[in-house]
Design an enzyme around this catalytic site. Sequence first.
Site, PDB file in Angstrom:
ATOM      1  N   ARG A 155      46.318  41.349  37.652  1.00  0.00           N
ATOM      2  CA  ARG A 155      47.348  42.374  37.811  1.00  0.00           C
ATOM      3  C   ARG A 155      48.247  42.017  38.999  1.00  0.00           C
ATOM      4  O   ARG A 155      47.820  41.324  39.923  1.00  0.00           O
ATOM      5  CB  ARG A 155      46.710  43.742  38.063  1.00  0.00           C
ATOM      6  CG  ARG A 155      45.778  44.211  36.950  1.00  0.00           C
ATOM      7  CD  ARG A 155      45.080  45.521  37.351  1.00  0.00           C
ATOM      8  NE  ARG A 155      44.197  46.007  36.305  1.00  0.00           N
ATOM      9  CZ  ARG A 155      42.895  45.702  36.215  1.00  0.00           C
ATOM     10  NH1 ARG A 155      42.338  44.910  37.131  1.00  0.00           N
ATOM     11  NH2 ARG A 155      42.166  46.184  35.228  1.00  0.00           N
ATOM     12  N   LYS A 179      40.454  47.465  39.593  1.00  0.00           N
ATOM     13  CA  LYS A 179      40.309  48.914  39.573  1.00  0.00           C
ATOM     14  C   LYS A 179      38.865  49.298  39.880  1.00  0.00           C
ATOM     15  O   LYS A 179      37.936  48.619  39.487  1.00  0.00           O
ATOM     16  CB  LYS A 179      40.715  49.460  38.203  1.00  0.00           C
ATOM     17  CG  LYS A 179      42.211  49.323  37.927  1.00  0.00           C
ATOM     18  CD  LYS A 179      42.592  49.954  36.611  1.00  0.00           C
ATOM     19  CE  LYS A 179      44.096  49.890  36.378  1.00  0.00           C
ATOM     20  NZ  LYS A 179      44.480  50.498  35.099  1.00  0.00           N
ATOM     21  N   HIS A 250      53.615  43.613  34.404  1.00  0.00           N
ATOM     22  CA  HIS A 250      52.426  43.172  33.667  1.00  0.00           C
ATOM     23  C   HIS A 250      52.749  42.274  32.470  1.00  0.00           C
ATOM     24  O   HIS A 250      51.842  41.913  31.708  1.00  0.00           O
ATOM     25  CB  HIS A 250      51.643  44.386  33.162  1.00  0.00           C
ATOM     26  CG  HIS A 250      50.667  44.928  34.169  1.00  0.00           C
ATOM     27  ND1 HIS A 250      50.427  44.319  35.392  1.00  0.00           N
ATOM     28  CD2 HIS A 250      49.873  46.027  34.149  1.00  0.00           C
ATOM     29  CE1 HIS A 250      49.533  45.017  36.061  1.00  0.00           C
ATOM     30  NE2 HIS A 250      49.174  46.056  35.332  1.00  0.00           N
ATOM     31  N   ARG A 253      50.680  39.187  32.325  1.00  0.00           N
ATOM     32  CA  ARG A 253      49.270  39.538  32.083  1.00  0.00           C
ATOM     33  C   ARG A 253      49.053  39.755  30.580  1.00  0.00           C
ATOM     34  O   ARG A 253      48.088  39.237  29.998  1.00  0.00           O
ATOM     35  CB  ARG A 253      48.916  40.798  32.872  1.00  0.00           C
ATOM     36  CG  ARG A 253      47.501  41.348  32.626  1.00  0.00           C
ATOM     37  CD  ARG A 253      47.253  42.492  33.611  1.00  0.00           C
ATOM     38  NE  ARG A 253      46.103  43.320  33.278  1.00  0.00           N
ATOM     39  CZ  ARG A 253      44.854  43.048  33.633  1.00  0.00           C
ATOM     40  NH1 ARG A 253      44.589  41.929  34.279  1.00  0.00           N
ATOM     41  NH2 ARG A 253      43.862  43.873  33.325  1.00  0.00           N
ATOM     42  N   HIS A 276      38.634  44.419  32.472  1.00  0.00           N
ATOM     43  CA  HIS A 276      38.573  45.673  31.739  1.00  0.00           C
ATOM     44  C   HIS A 276      37.136  46.201  31.723  1.00  0.00           C
ATOM     45  O   HIS A 276      36.204  45.464  31.396  1.00  0.00           O
ATOM     46  CB  HIS A 276      39.036  45.480  30.286  1.00  0.00           C
ATOM     47  CG  HIS A 276      40.510  45.280  30.150  1.00  0.00           C
ATOM     48  ND1 HIS A 276      41.092  44.705  29.037  1.00  0.00           N
ATOM     49  CD2 HIS A 276      41.535  45.579  30.986  1.00  0.00           C
ATOM     50  CE1 HIS A 276      42.393  44.657  29.192  1.00  0.00           C
ATOM     51  NE2 HIS A 276      42.691  45.191  30.366  1.00  0.00           N
ATOM     52  N   TYR A 285      44.947  43.645  22.284  1.00  0.00           N
ATOM     53  CA  TYR A 285      45.582  42.337  22.131  1.00  0.00           C
ATOM     54  C   TYR A 285      45.276  41.711  20.779  1.00  0.00           C
ATOM     55  O   TYR A 285      46.035  40.880  20.301  1.00  0.00           O
ATOM     56  CB  TYR A 285      45.174  41.418  23.288  1.00  0.00           C
ATOM     57  CG  TYR A 285      45.633  41.943  24.626  1.00  0.00           C
ATOM     58  CD1 TYR A 285      46.987  41.966  24.954  1.00  0.00           C
ATOM     59  CD2 TYR A 285      44.731  42.481  25.537  1.00  0.00           C
ATOM     60  CE1 TYR A 285      47.421  42.480  26.162  1.00  0.00           C
ATOM     61  CE2 TYR A 285      45.162  43.001  26.751  1.00  0.00           C
ATOM     62  CZ  TYR A 285      46.508  43.005  27.054  1.00  0.00           C
ATOM     63  OH  TYR A 285      46.942  43.528  28.251  1.00  0.00           O
TER      64      TYR A 285
END
Length: 304
Positions: A155, A179, A250, A253, A276, A285
């Site tokens: 990110r 995150k 992003h 990414r 993730h 994706y």
Amino acid sequence: MEFIILVIMMEEMIRQFLNFISVEKGLAPNTIESYHRDLQNYLRFLKSQNITDFKFTSKTTIISYLLLMQKSGKASSSISRACAAIKSFYHFLMRERYIDEDPTINLDTPKLEKKLPRVLTVEEVERLLDQPDIRDPLGFRDKTMLELLYSTGIRVSELISLTTEDINLDMGFLRCTGKGSKERIVPIGSFAVTYLKEYVNNVRRLLIKDKNTDILFVNHLGKALTRQGFWKIIKKYARMAGINKEITPHTLRHSFATHLIENGADLRAVQEMLGHADISTTQIYTHLTKTRIKEVYDKTHPRA
């Protein structure tokens, strides 16, 4: 005067909640800021309804607020995030025994529209990466950042937080914190490693002002880059490359993940590299690649 005092008490409860999710839950600063913003908006709504205590709210109150957001044209993602913040807050009030009943029980979160992220083709990525003038120190920095983003899929917030200690050029990997303050190791491709070595060994010292700083990528003032600063950089090079698609911080990414899956990468491996928590987030994706396969089929098959 009493109304103002009661509202201040409500604001204090929100402050205590934010402190709780920061200290005890360890949520990321960006998440805490989002919760703060959402709860302040909710509090403004309560004030407009002359509600001066969270004890006087109900499921109907919360639904009315979410419907107001919807009528005002707020995106589904914004409504869903506000709903999550309000639920967490009332869970906290129950935990603190401030309220006897949780009005958010069985409260449905608005269903999100699945919006597929925009990605660049491999050819567009190459055009974008070719734009920075590597004869200039700032241009070389930009080239290195773009190569690193596309090589790793990290990110932008993770990119600008990197320090010189976070990269291992001999082994070809970097360490970043994503995150929820979760740390992960991500491999770096050979092209990015080549530019990183030159940047770290020769170019970075031309840009830093404080010789003791360990920040990897700095701006023209020698300070840490911001998300907004990087966004301007990538928008500039997209214009120079003649890319008319909507570009976001992003974009590389998303392109990284899509190109990996298109070329047969294991979904779990891509999930790990992207950081993730849930593989369902990574599965978007696969939808992207299916959409592109259909587009290729429609354009090329004689009986499509």
